[in-house]
Design a protein around this motif. Structure first.
Motif, short mmCIF file in Angstrom:
data_model
loop_
_atom_site.label_atom_id
_atom_site.label_comp_id
_atom_site.label_asym_id
_atom_site.label_seq_id
_atom_site.Cartn_x
_atom_site.Cartn_y
_atom_site.Cartn_z
N ALA A 65 -2.36 -0.63 -4.62
CA ALA A 65 -1.88 -1.80 -3.87
C ALA A 65 -2.20 -3.09 -4.61
O ALA A 65 -1.38 -4.01 -4.67
CB ALA A 65 -2.51 -1.82 -2.48
N SER A 82 0.81 -1.21 0.00
CA SER A 82 0.00 0.00 0.00
C SER A 82 0.85 1.26 0.00
O SER A 82 0.34 2.36 -0.17
CB SER A 82 -0.95 0.01 1.20
OG SER A 82 -0.21 0.06 2.41
N ALA A 123 -5.85 4.33 -3.66
CA ALA A 123 -4.85 3.62 -2.86
C ALA A 123 -5.01 2.11 -2.95
O ALA A 123 -4.03 1.37 -3.01
CB ALA A 123 -4.94 4.08 -1.41
N ASP A 124 -6.26 1.63 -2.96
CA ASP A 124 -6.48 0.18 -3.04
C ASP A 124 -6.12 -0.36 -4.41
O ASP A 124 -5.59 -1.47 -4.53
CB ASP A 124 -7.95 -0.14 -2.71
CG ASP A 124 -8.29 0.17 -1.26
OD1 ASP A 124 -7.38 0.08 -0.41
OD2 ASP A 124 -9.44 0.52 -1.00
N ARG A 146 1.23 7.70 0.71
CA ARG A 146 -0.17 7.54 1.03
C ARG A 146 -0.74 8.89 1.45
O ARG A 146 -0.60 9.30 2.60
CB ARG A 146 -0.28 6.57 2.19
CG ARG A 146 -1.01 5.28 2.08
CD ARG A 146 -1.73 4.91 0.86
NE ARG A 146 -3.08 4.55 1.20
CZ ARG A 146 -3.40 3.42 1.81
NH1 ARG A 146 -2.49 2.54 2.12
NH2 ARG A 146 -4.65 3.18 2.13
#
Ligand SMILES: [Zn+2]
Length: 109
Positions: free
Chosen positions: A73, A38, A69-70, A52
């Motif tokens: 990742a 992440s 962000a997801d 982040r």
């Protein structure tokens, strides 16, 4: 079917889920360490907590790459690019990355 899966996870934990997946799709299940996926930029590879911007937004402080962000990742995980705590690459990337499609079911005559 989904309820059965949920029950299996509750009963046996994620280890059992992995076991079941490996039984259903032999050779196609791959465990990727999630450490720092992440915080790692899926575009340039720079890894830092500062990437982040918020829980939802990823913004690379080096190259400026911006993504959910997801999603960022998930790209890291899909590419097998998890990194170690020291920032190095954790795993060699396997060559057979493309999804393997199952043969169509045989129909009795
Ligand atoms: Zn970047």
């Amino acid at each position: 079917q989904k309820a059965g899966l949920n029950r299996a996870i509750l009963a046996g934990g994620w280890g059992l889920l992995v076991t079941r997946l490996e039984q259903k799709a032999p050779g196609r299940v791959e465990k990727v360490p999630a450490f720092f996926t992440s915080q790692r930029c899926s575009a340039c590879g720079y890894t830092a907590p500062g990437n982040r911007e918020s829980q939802a937004v990823f913004r690379c402080v080096t190259c400026g790459h911006t993504d959910n962000a997801d999603v960022n990742a998930a790209v890291n995980i899909a590419a097998g690019r998890a990194v170690t705590a020291r920032g190095g690459a954790a795993l060699a990337v396997p060559v057979n990355r493309e999804p393997q499609h199952c043969a169509p079911p045989l129909v009795g005559v």
